[in-house]
Scaffold this active site. Structure first.
Site, short mmCIF file in Angstrom:
data_model
loop_
_atom_site.label_atom_id
_atom_site.label_comp_id
_atom_site.label_asym_id
_atom_site.label_seq_id
_atom_site.Cartn_x
_atom_site.Cartn_y
_atom_site.Cartn_z
N ILE A 7 0.86 -1.18 0.00
CA ILE A 7 0.00 0.00 0.00
C ILE A 7 0.90 1.23 0.00
O ILE A 7 1.55 1.54 0.99
CB ILE A 7 -0.95 0.00 1.22
CG1 ILE A 7 -1.78 -1.29 1.22
CG2 ILE A 7 -1.85 1.24 1.20
CD1 ILE A 7 -2.74 -1.42 2.39
N LYS A 13 -0.14 -1.81 -4.95
CA LYS A 13 0.44 -2.79 -5.85
C LYS A 13 0.35 -4.15 -5.16
O LYS A 13 0.56 -4.24 -3.95
CB LYS A 13 1.93 -2.48 -6.12
CG LYS A 13 2.18 -1.51 -7.26
CD LYS A 13 2.10 -0.05 -6.90
CE LYS A 13 3.00 0.37 -5.79
NZ LYS A 13 2.87 1.79 -5.43
N GLY A 94 10.02 5.02 7.31
CA GLY A 94 8.93 4.41 6.55
C GLY A 94 9.06 2.89 6.47
O GLY A 94 10.16 2.38 6.22
N ILE A 95 7.93 2.21 6.65
CA ILE A 95 7.92 0.74 6.55
C ILE A 95 8.38 0.31 5.15
O ILE A 95 9.10 -0.67 4.99
CB ILE A 95 6.49 0.19 6.81
CG1 ILE A 95 6.01 0.54 8.22
CG2 ILE A 95 6.43 -1.31 6.55
CD1 ILE A 95 6.54 -0.34 9.32
N ASP A 96 7.95 1.08 4.12
CA ASP A 96 8.36 0.72 2.75
C ASP A 96 9.88 0.75 2.61
O ASP A 96 10.48 -0.13 1.98
CB ASP A 96 7.68 1.63 1.71
CG ASP A 96 7.84 3.13 1.97
OD1 ASP A 96 8.26 3.52 3.08
OD2 ASP A 96 7.53 3.92 1.06
N ARG A 97 10.52 1.72 3.24
CA ARG A 97 11.99 1.81 3.15
C ARG A 97 12.64 0.63 3.88
O ARG A 97 13.68 0.11 3.45
CB ARG A 97 12.46 3.15 3.75
CG ARG A 97 11.85 4.35 3.03
CD ARG A 97 12.27 5.67 3.65
NE ARG A 97 13.68 5.97 3.42
CZ ARG A 97 14.32 6.98 4.01
NH1 ARG A 97 13.67 7.77 4.86
NH2 ARG A 97 15.60 7.20 3.76
N ASP A 117 13.83 4.35 -4.69
CA ASP A 117 12.43 4.08 -5.02
C ASP A 117 11.82 5.35 -5.60
O ASP A 117 11.59 6.32 -4.89
CB ASP A 117 11.69 3.64 -3.75
CG ASP A 117 10.23 3.26 -4.02
OD1 ASP A 117 9.71 3.62 -5.10
OD2 ASP A 117 9.62 2.60 -3.17
N THR A 172 7.18 26.55 -23.00
CA THR A 172 6.80 26.32 -21.61
C THR A 172 6.85 24.82 -21.30
O THR A 172 7.45 24.39 -20.31
CB THR A 172 5.38 26.87 -21.35
OG1 THR A 172 5.42 28.27 -21.63
CG2 THR A 172 4.95 26.65 -19.91
N1 LIG Z 1 -1.98 5.83 -12.71
C1 LIG Z 1 -0.95 6.37 -12.06
N2 LIG Z 1 -1.14 6.98 -10.87
C2 LIG Z 1 -0.11 7.50 -10.19
N3 LIG Z 1 1.16 7.46 -10.62
C3 LIG Z 1 1.41 6.86 -11.78
C4 LIG Z 1 0.39 6.27 -12.56
N4 LIG Z 1 0.96 5.72 -13.66
C5 LIG Z 1 2.27 5.96 -13.58
N5 LIG Z 1 2.57 6.64 -12.46
C6 LIG Z 1 3.91 7.09 -12.07
O1 LIG Z 1 4.28 6.38 -10.91
C7 LIG Z 1 4.82 7.26 -9.92
C8 LIG Z 1 4.31 6.80 -8.56
O2 LIG Z 1 4.93 5.57 -8.31
P1 LIG Z 1 4.28 4.45 -7.41
O3 LIG Z 1 3.08 3.88 -8.05
O4 LIG Z 1 5.39 3.54 -7.08
O5 LIG Z 1 3.83 5.37 -6.16
P2 LIG Z 1 2.95 5.02 -4.91
O6 LIG Z 1 1.83 4.11 -5.23
O7 LIG Z 1 2.58 6.26 -4.23
O8 LIG Z 1 3.95 4.23 -4.07
P3 LIG Z 1 4.96 4.80 -3.03
O9 LIG Z 1 4.17 5.47 -1.98
O10 LIG Z 1 5.57 3.54 -2.56
O11 LIG Z 1 5.90 5.69 -3.72
C9 LIG Z 1 4.39 8.68 -10.29
O12 LIG Z 1 5.46 9.57 -10.11
C10 LIG Z 1 3.95 8.58 -11.74
O13 LIG Z 1 4.84 9.24 -12.62
C1 LIG Z 2 9.11 8.80 2.43
C2 LIG Z 2 7.87 7.96 2.22
C3 LIG Z 2 6.67 8.89 2.07
C4 LIG Z 2 8.09 7.21 0.90
O1 LIG Z 2 7.02 6.39 0.60
C5 LIG Z 2 7.67 6.93 3.36
O2 LIG Z 2 8.75 6.08 3.44
C6 LIG Z 2 7.48 7.61 4.69
O3 LIG Z 2 6.42 8.08 4.99
N1 LIG Z 2 8.58 7.69 5.51
C7 LIG Z 2 8.58 8.29 6.80
C8 LIG Z 2 9.75 9.20 6.98
C9 LIG Z 2 11.10 8.52 6.94
O4 LIG Z 2 11.28 7.47 6.29
O5 LIG Z 2 12.03 9.02 7.60
K LIG Z 3 8.65 5.84 -2.69
#
Ligand SMILES: Nc1ncnc2c1ncn2[C@@H]1O[C@H](COP(=O)(O)OP(=O)(O)OP(=O)(O)O)[C@@H](O)[C@H]1O
Ligand SMILES: CC(C)(CO)[C@@H](O)C(=O)NCCC(=O)O
Ligand SMILES: [K+]
Length: 243
Positions: A7, A13, A94-97, A117, A172
């Site tokens: 999430i 994903k 962050g847990i993801d990190r 990432d 632009t």
């Molecule tokens: N439908 C979409 N919605 C959002 N981002 C998209 C989409 N399709 C491509 N992207 C690209 O993916 C990037 C976001 O990546 P990702 O999907 O990994 O983010 P996330 O779901 O917020 O995950 P995280 O929080 O782990 O980064 C955006 O910068 C964008 O350019």
């Molecule tokens: C940096 C993000 C937003 C990336 O998804 C996430 O890992 C997060 O919320 N981290 C908390 C702050 C930190 O990692 O120090």
């Molecule tokens: K990220």
């Protein structure tokens, strides 16, 4: 079979794994989470386990569904990760990190690793060859850069990422694409060079929604794998939870 769920800040994903093999990946909007998950369970009735990590936002209905359909493991801060955490504020990391750092330790043993990432935010995470997590950097992601420029100015349009063919933007749109895309590429190259200067041998992993787009133009040798977080969840399940 295992369902791994990531999430993120913007999207969810998920991937179905049969042992180490990724069978299928799904990307969906948060609002469709339980409907989409139901579809995955219909298509893969053999999913008996699930592992989930979240950047923080609650997803109650998805959580309940996973609990109902599978033996679910939610990765949280109390988990014993396969690295030593040297972050000075571990409670806010962050847990993801942490999942990415774990994946790098398991997939690339014994070397220095930099995991980048490129998602909503771009995160840089460095784990040294002794498996000490040192930290890294957080910067705005590709889409966030375009959206911020549009939202915080009167005149700039909302554009979608496009690879600039010129370095000197002569309109632009061309100026904005050069600023955002070339700007992020310079940032990536700059960080990578600095880590390489300091640590010589560094394995670089690029993941996230923009990994494939950015990898095409990076000069440095990197492993681009947009599924790295999901694969890391699968590795965590296989090698630290299942056994
Ligand atoms: N439908 C979409 N919605 C959002 N981002 C998209 C989409 N399709 C491509 N992207 C690209 O993916 C990037 C976001 O990546 P990702 O999907 O990994 O983010 P996330 O779901 O917020 O995950 P995280 O929080 O782990 O980064 C955006 O910068 C964008 O350019
Ligand atoms: C940096 C993000 C937003 C990336 O998804 C996430 O890992 C997060 O919320 N981290 C908390 C702050 C930190 O990692 O120090
Ligand atoms: K990220």
């Amino acid at each position: 079979m295992l369902l791994a769920v990531d999430i993120g800040n913007t999207r969810i994903k998920a991937a179905v794994f049969e042992d180490t093999v990724l069978a299928e990946k799904f990307v969906f909007d948060k609002n469709d989470a339980s409907v989409e998950a139901e579809k995955i369970f219909q298509k893969y009735p053999k999913i008996a386990h699930s592992i989930l990590s979240s950047v923080g936002k609650e997803q109650d209905s998805l959580f309940l569904l996973l609990k109902e359909k599978t033996k679910m493991f939610g990765v949280n801060r109390d988990f014993t990760f396969p690295f030593q955490n040297n972050y000075s504020t571990p409670a806010t990391l962050g847990i993801d990190r942490m999942v990415l750092a774990s994946g790098a330790v398991m997939q690339f043993p014994g070397c220095n690793r930099l995991i980048i990432d490129a998602g909503t935010c771009v995160t840089y995470d460095f784990v040294d060859s002794e498996n000490k997590y040192q930290g890294g950097a957080i910067s705005p992601g590709l889409r966030l850069r375009y959206e911020s420029m549009h939202n915080f100015t009167a005149k700039l349009p909302l554009l979608y990422p496009e690879m600039p063919d010129k370095f000197i933007g002569n309109s632009t749109a061309a100026s904005m694409h050069s600023g955002v895309v070339n700007g992020l590429l310079y940032e990536l190259e700059g960080f990578i060079s600095q880590y390489k200067q300091q640590y010589q041998d560094v394995t670089i992993i690029l993941t996230g929604g923009d990994a494939d787009f950015l990898a095409k133009r990076l000069k440095n040798t990197i492993f681009a794998n947009s599924n790295f977080l999901l694969e890391s969840l699968n590795f965590l399940y296989l090698y630290t939870i299942k056994k």
